[in-house]
Each structure stands twice: as structure tokens, then as C-alpha cells.
Motif scaffolding. Structure first.
Motif, PDB file in Angstrom:
ATOM      1  N   SER A 185       0.485  -3.747  -8.884  1.00  0.00           N
ATOM      2  CA  SER A 185      -0.892  -3.474  -9.310  1.00  0.00           C
ATOM      3  C   SER A 185      -1.460  -2.255  -8.599  1.00  0.00           C
ATOM      4  O   SER A 185      -2.211  -1.464  -9.205  1.00  0.00           O
ATOM      5  CB  SER A 185      -1.769  -4.698  -9.045  1.00  0.00           C
ATOM      6  OG  SER A 185      -1.323  -5.823  -9.777  1.00  0.00           O
ATOM      7  N   MET A 186      -1.102  -2.074  -7.330  1.00  0.00           N
ATOM      8  CA  MET A 186      -1.555  -0.897  -6.593  1.00  0.00           C
ATOM      9  C   MET A 186      -1.082   0.388  -7.263  1.00  0.00           C
ATOM     10  O   MET A 186      -1.839   1.363  -7.382  1.00  0.00           O
ATOM     11  CB  MET A 186      -1.050  -0.964  -5.157  1.00  0.00           C
ATOM     12  CG  MET A 186      -1.275   0.292  -4.349  1.00  0.00           C
ATOM     13  SD  MET A 186      -2.997   0.593  -3.950  1.00  0.00           S
ATOM     14  CE  MET A 186      -3.215  -0.573  -2.613  1.00  0.00           C
ATOM     15  N   SER A 187       0.166   0.411  -7.731  1.00  0.00           N
ATOM     16  CA  SER A 187       0.706   1.619  -8.356  1.00  0.00           C
ATOM     17  C   SER A 187      -0.047   1.965  -9.638  1.00  0.00           C
ATOM     18  O   SER A 187      -0.284   3.146  -9.923  1.00  0.00           O
ATOM     19  CB  SER A 187       2.195   1.426  -8.647  1.00  0.00           C
ATOM     20  OG  SER A 187       2.408   0.437  -9.643  1.00  0.00           O
ATOM     21  N   TYR A 201      -8.921  -1.495  -2.400  1.00  0.00           N
ATOM     22  CA  TYR A 201      -7.931  -2.400  -2.993  1.00  0.00           C
ATOM     23  C   TYR A 201      -7.070  -3.048  -1.912  1.00  0.00           C
ATOM     24  O   TYR A 201      -6.697  -4.226  -2.029  1.00  0.00           O
ATOM     25  CB  TYR A 201      -7.048  -1.643  -3.981  1.00  0.00           C
ATOM     26  CG  TYR A 201      -6.141  -2.557  -4.767  1.00  0.00           C
ATOM     27  CD1 TYR A 201      -6.655  -3.326  -5.816  1.00  0.00           C
ATOM     28  CD2 TYR A 201      -4.804  -2.687  -4.453  1.00  0.00           C
ATOM     29  CE1 TYR A 201      -5.848  -4.188  -6.533  1.00  0.00           C
ATOM     30  CE2 TYR A 201      -3.983  -3.544  -5.163  1.00  0.00           C
ATOM     31  CZ  TYR A 201      -4.508  -4.288  -6.207  1.00  0.00           C
ATOM     32  OH  TYR A 201      -3.702  -5.141  -6.902  1.00  0.00           O
ATOM     33  N   ALA A 202      -6.744  -2.318  -0.856  1.00  0.00           N
ATOM     34  CA  ALA A 202      -5.943  -2.891   0.233  1.00  0.00           C
ATOM     35  C   ALA A 202      -6.698  -4.014   0.928  1.00  0.00           C
ATOM     36  O   ALA A 202      -6.107  -5.034   1.308  1.00  0.00           O
ATOM     37  CB  ALA A 202      -5.560  -1.807   1.235  1.00  0.00           C
ATOM     38  N   SER A 203      -8.020  -3.854   1.097  1.00  0.00           N
ATOM     39  CA  SER A 203      -8.805  -4.902   1.736  1.00  0.00           C
ATOM     40  C   SER A 203      -8.830  -6.172   0.894  1.00  0.00           C
ATOM     41  O   SER A 203      -8.926  -7.277   1.426  1.00  0.00           O
ATOM     42  CB  SER A 203     -10.229  -4.410   1.993  1.00  0.00           C
ATOM     43  OG  SER A 203     -10.902  -4.156   0.770  1.00  0.00           O
ATOM     44  N   LEU A 204      -8.760  -6.025  -0.431  1.00  0.00           N
ATOM     45  CA  LEU A 204      -8.701  -7.190  -1.304  1.00  0.00           C
ATOM     46  C   LEU A 204      -7.276  -7.718  -1.443  1.00  0.00           C
ATOM     47  O   LEU A 204      -7.076  -8.858  -1.872  1.00  0.00           O
ATOM     48  CB  LEU A 204      -9.261  -6.830  -2.686  1.00  0.00           C
ATOM     49  CG  LEU A 204     -10.733  -6.423  -2.730  1.00  0.00           C
ATOM     50  CD1 LEU A 204     -11.113  -5.946  -4.124  1.00  0.00           C
ATOM     51  CD2 LEU A 204     -11.632  -7.584  -2.313  1.00  0.00           C
ATOM     52  N   LEU A 205      -6.300  -6.890  -1.086  1.00  0.00           N
ATOM     53  CA  LEU A 205      -4.902  -7.292  -1.192  1.00  0.00           C
ATOM     54  C   LEU A 205      -4.494  -8.212  -0.042  1.00  0.00           C
ATOM     55  O   LEU A 205      -3.622  -9.069  -0.204  1.00  0.00           O
ATOM     56  CB  LEU A 205      -4.009  -6.048  -1.214  1.00  0.00           C
ATOM     57  CG  LEU A 205      -2.581  -6.200  -1.739  1.00  0.00           C
ATOM     58  CD1 LEU A 205      -2.605  -6.679  -3.187  1.00  0.00           C
ATOM     59  CD2 LEU A 205      -1.852  -4.866  -1.634  1.00  0.00           C
ATOM     60  N   VAL A 206      -5.117  -8.047   1.129  1.00  0.00           N
ATOM     61  CA  VAL A 206      -4.759  -8.874   2.292  1.00  0.00           C
ATOM     62  C   VAL A 206      -4.987 -10.364   2.016  1.00  0.00           C
ATOM     63  O   VAL A 206      -4.080 -11.175   2.245  1.00  0.00           O
ATOM     64  CB  VAL A 206      -5.534  -8.407   3.538  1.00  0.00           C
ATOM     65  CG1 VAL A 206      -5.270  -9.345   4.710  1.00  0.00           C
ATOM     66  CG2 VAL A 206      -5.113  -7.002   3.925  1.00  0.00           C
ATOM     67  N   PRO A 207      -6.175 -10.789   1.550  1.00  0.00           N
ATOM     68  CA  PRO A 207      -6.335 -12.226   1.251  1.00  0.00           C
ATOM     69  C   PRO A 207      -5.412 -12.708   0.144  1.00  0.00           C
ATOM     70  O   PRO A 207      -4.983 -13.867   0.158  1.00  0.00           O
ATOM     71  CB  PRO A 207      -7.807 -12.352   0.837  1.00  0.00           C
ATOM     72  CG  PRO A 207      -8.240 -10.986   0.485  1.00  0.00           C
ATOM     73  CD  PRO A 207      -7.444 -10.069   1.338  1.00  0.00           C
ATOM     74  N   VAL A 235      -7.992   3.283  -2.424  1.00  0.00           N
ATOM     75  CA  VAL A 235      -6.868   2.590  -1.795  1.00  0.00           C
ATOM     76  C   VAL A 235      -7.354   1.628  -0.717  1.00  0.00           C
ATOM     77  O   VAL A 235      -6.871   0.500  -0.603  1.00  0.00           O
ATOM     78  CB  VAL A 235      -5.877   3.621  -1.210  1.00  0.00           C
ATOM     79  CG1 VAL A 235      -4.852   2.934  -0.319  1.00  0.00           C
ATOM     80  CG2 VAL A 235      -5.173   4.369  -2.331  1.00  0.00           C
ATOM     81  N   ILE A 236      -8.330   2.049   0.074  1.00  0.00           N
ATOM     82  CA  ILE A 236      -8.858   1.190   1.139  1.00  0.00           C
ATOM     83  C   ILE A 236      -9.497  -0.064   0.551  1.00  0.00           C
ATOM     84  O   ILE A 236      -9.286  -1.178   1.036  1.00  0.00           O
ATOM     85  CB  ILE A 236      -9.872   1.972   2.002  1.00  0.00           C
ATOM     86  CG1 ILE A 236      -9.155   3.004   2.869  1.00  0.00           C
ATOM     87  CG2 ILE A 236     -10.663   1.025   2.896  1.00  0.00           C
ATOM     88  CD1 ILE A 236     -10.092   3.891   3.660  1.00  0.00           C
ATOM     89  N   LEU A 295       0.825  -1.205   0.000  1.00  0.00           N
ATOM     90  CA  LEU A 295       0.000   0.000   0.000  1.00  0.00           C
ATOM     91  C   LEU A 295       0.861   1.258   0.000  1.00  0.00           C
ATOM     92  O   LEU A 295       0.652   2.180  -0.797  1.00  0.00           O
ATOM     93  CB  LEU A 295      -0.917  -0.017   1.224  1.00  0.00           C
ATOM     94  CG  LEU A 295      -1.777   1.213   1.469  1.00  0.00           C
ATOM     95  CD1 LEU A 295      -2.793   1.370   0.351  1.00  0.00           C
ATOM     96  CD2 LEU A 295      -2.483   1.112   2.810  1.00  0.00           C
ATOM     97  N   ILE A 296       1.865   1.299   0.879  1.00  0.00           N
ATOM     98  CA  ILE A 296       2.703   2.498   0.999  1.00  0.00           C
ATOM     99  C   ILE A 296       3.520   2.720  -0.276  1.00  0.00           C
ATOM    100  O   ILE A 296       3.533   3.812  -0.857  1.00  0.00           O
ATOM    101  CB  ILE A 296       3.619   2.381   2.229  1.00  0.00           C
ATOM    102  CG1 ILE A 296       2.771   2.369   3.508  1.00  0.00           C
ATOM    103  CG2 ILE A 296       4.616   3.525   2.269  1.00  0.00           C
ATOM    104  CD1 ILE A 296       3.558   2.056   4.758  1.00  0.00           C
TER     105      ILE A 296
END
Length: 310
Positions: free
Chosen positions: A185-187, A232-238, A229-230, A123-124
Motif C-alpha cells: 500500500s505504501m508503494s 502513512y508510516a505513523s498509521l502503519l505502526v499500529p 510518507v511520515i 517504508l523503505i
């Protein structure tokens, strides 16, 4: 008489209007209301909370440590290693005679920690990288994005395996390896959103006031990307947990005496032919609960933060 009644009605209407508080709507308030109306997301959040509470308070009920071997019961793992409340082995024993209850708690803690830290690193790095590329534009944007495209072409699992083999298998390298490939992918997502924001009025006003480029990115652009961002981050954890579990399933992740859900599932799959179903059943159940609930929560956040639903 009619005039008096009309005046009385008008007075009551004015009083009612004064007593009625007219509240403005905000994105976050509407998102919170929509999220809690999503029964699947709320149920998933409650179930995930129970899993987290289990990892925190579960050790208080454990009668055996995760490294302690029950020598009296490990001889016949199929008959004597089954789950038993009397002996304190609530989830049974593994193939080495260790308490599966304690090891499942530790494995769930490890998987959740890997998912959260890996997602935080991604994320960062991804948010800053994508915001800078989209805001600056030009040849810098092209160079940064072509670098991301090249890295995305390399299989992420291969990169993680190479890092673990070269620099050693440890928690630190596992976090670094998952975070290194997770931000790409986040970027791209953040960069696309930044392109739609960089010419908005509030950005132009900040430029006219003499605010620096980096300050505009951190104080004006990134806060407006918080919803995306929130989600995508929530989907990034799993996704991080799945990656770590796959690496551990191959035997390249967390090493003994530590363990993770992927490692326990691998061990249980290897001994299922001997009739020890519990060795696979309990770790797999916690793995599925964690992954499925996180996906439902992420899906609920995506629907709640969608401006089209306002």
C-alpha cells in the motif's frame, strides 16, 4: 507643534518596525504548531511516552523475572495468583505461575519493536518501489504496479503464516513476513504522489543540469514526499502491531519463553472462565493504549501536514 508630533509618531513607527522580526512561514514550522494545538494528539503522545518509559524503566521495579515460577502461589491461581504488592506480583500470575508484570513489560517491548521495524521495512521498500515506478513510467510502471495488484489480492495474513510455517517461527521471520506484505500500500501511495511531482520545475532543472535519474528520485522526489510518507508510516505502526498480535493470538507468532501482547491476550482469554480476570485485563489495557495512541498521533500528523490547512 503638529509637525513635531507627526515626526515623533513616524519615528516611533519606524523603530517598532525595525524591532519587529518578520519571519517566513515553512511547512514544518506550521505543521509543528498545528500538531501541538491538537489536544488529542498531544495527549496521545504523552500517554504513549509513558508506555515507552514503562517498558524501559519498569524492569527496575520487577521482583520476579518473566521466566521465574512462584511455586508457593501457583497452586490456587484464582486466589493466590491475584495481583499483590506484598509478594511483588503487581499484575498477578499467569496460569503457569509466572509473574505477569515482567511478562507484560516484555510483551509490550516485543509488540512495539515489531511495529517499528515492520513499518521501517515497509517504508523503505514501498517508498523506493513506488517512487521508481511513478518516475520512470511507461511499461515499467505498468509491470511494477500490476505486480503490486497481484500481491495485494493475496491475503496478507496467509502470506505471513506460510512464511512462518515454512521458514520457522522466529523474530527474524516475523519481521520479514510483516515487512513483506506491509510495503504494498505504501508503494501505491508514493507512486501516485510521484506522478504529480515528476514534471515539476525543479525536476526539469535537475534533468537539464545532467543529474542522473536515481539521484533525482532520492534527492528531489523522495524529500518532497516526506510529509505523506511520515503520516502513512505513523498509521502503519499500529497496523503492524495489530497483525503481529493476531498472528500471536493464533499461536503462530512469538514463541516461548518470549511473548507479545497478542500471546498474553490469547492466554488470558483462555483462562478468563476460571475467574483470573487480571490475566486478560493488564495485557489488553497496554494493547489498547498503544494502538489508540498511535492512531491519534497519526491522525494528528495527517491534519498537521495537510497543505490545505496552511
Amino acid at each position: 507643534m503638529a509637525l513635531a508630533k507627526n515626526k515623533r509618531a513616524e519615528g516611533m513607527a519606524e523603530t517598532l518596525v525595525e524591532q519587529t522580526e518578520i519571519r517566513g512561514r515553512s511547512l514544518w514550522r506550521d505543521a509543528r504548531v498545528r500538531f501541538f494545538r491538537n489536544k488529542a494528539a498531544v495527549g496521545a503522545m504523552i500517554l504513549l511516552g509513558c508506555v515507552v518509559l514503562f517498558t524501559i524503566f519498569g524492569p527496575l521495579a520487577a521482583q520476579w523475572s518473566r521466566e521465574e515460577i512462584d511455586w508457593n502461589r501457583m497452586g490456587d491461581i484464582r486466589g493466590m495468583g491475584a495481583p499483590s504488592i506484598e509478594t511483588g506480583h503487581f499484575f498477578g500470575l499467569d496460569d503457569l505461575g509466572r509473574d505477569l508484570y515482567s511478562r507484560t513489560i516484555q510483551a509490550t517491548q516485543t509488540s512495539l519493536l515489531v511495529g517499528l521495524i515492520g513499518a521501517a521495512v515497509a517504508l523503505i521498500i514501498g517508498a523506493l518501489y513506488g517512487a521508481i515506478a511513478g518516475f520512470v513510467g511507461g511499461w515499467i510502471d505498468n509491470s511494477m504496479m500490476r505486480t503490486v495488484d497481484i500481491l495485494l489480492a493475496v491475503p496478507s495474513t496467509l502470506v505471513i503464516i506460510l512464511l512462518l510455517v515454512i521458514f520457522g517461527r522466529s523474530f527474524f521471520m516475523l519481521f520479514i513476513g510483516i515487512g513483506v506484505v506491509g510495503w504494498l500500500s505504501m508503494s501505491r501511495i508514493v507512486r501516485g504522489q510521484t506522478l504529480s511531482l515528476k514534471n515539476r520545475e525543479f525536476v526539469e532543472a535537475a534533468r537539464a543540469a545532467g543529474v542522473g535519474e536515481f539521484t533525482i528520485i532520492t534527492r528531489h522526489v523522495l524529500p518532497n514526499l516526506l510529509g505523506v510518507v511520515i503520516v502513512y508510516a505513523s498509521l502503519l505502526v499500529p497496523e503492524m502491531i495489530l497483525t503481529e498480535s493476531f498472528i500471536s493470538f493464533l499461536g503462530l507468532g512469538v514463541q516461548e519463553p518470549n511473548t507479545s501482547l497478542g500471546a498474553l491476550i490469547s492466554e488470558g482469554a483462555g483462562t478468563i472462565a476460571y475467574g483470573t480476570m487480571w490475566q486478560l485485563m493488564f495485557p489488553l489495557a497496554f494493547f489498547l493504549m498503544t494502538i489508540v495512541t498511535l492512531f491519534f498521533i497519526g491522525d494528528g500528523l495527517r491534519d498537521a501536514l495537510d497543505p490545505k490547512d496552511r
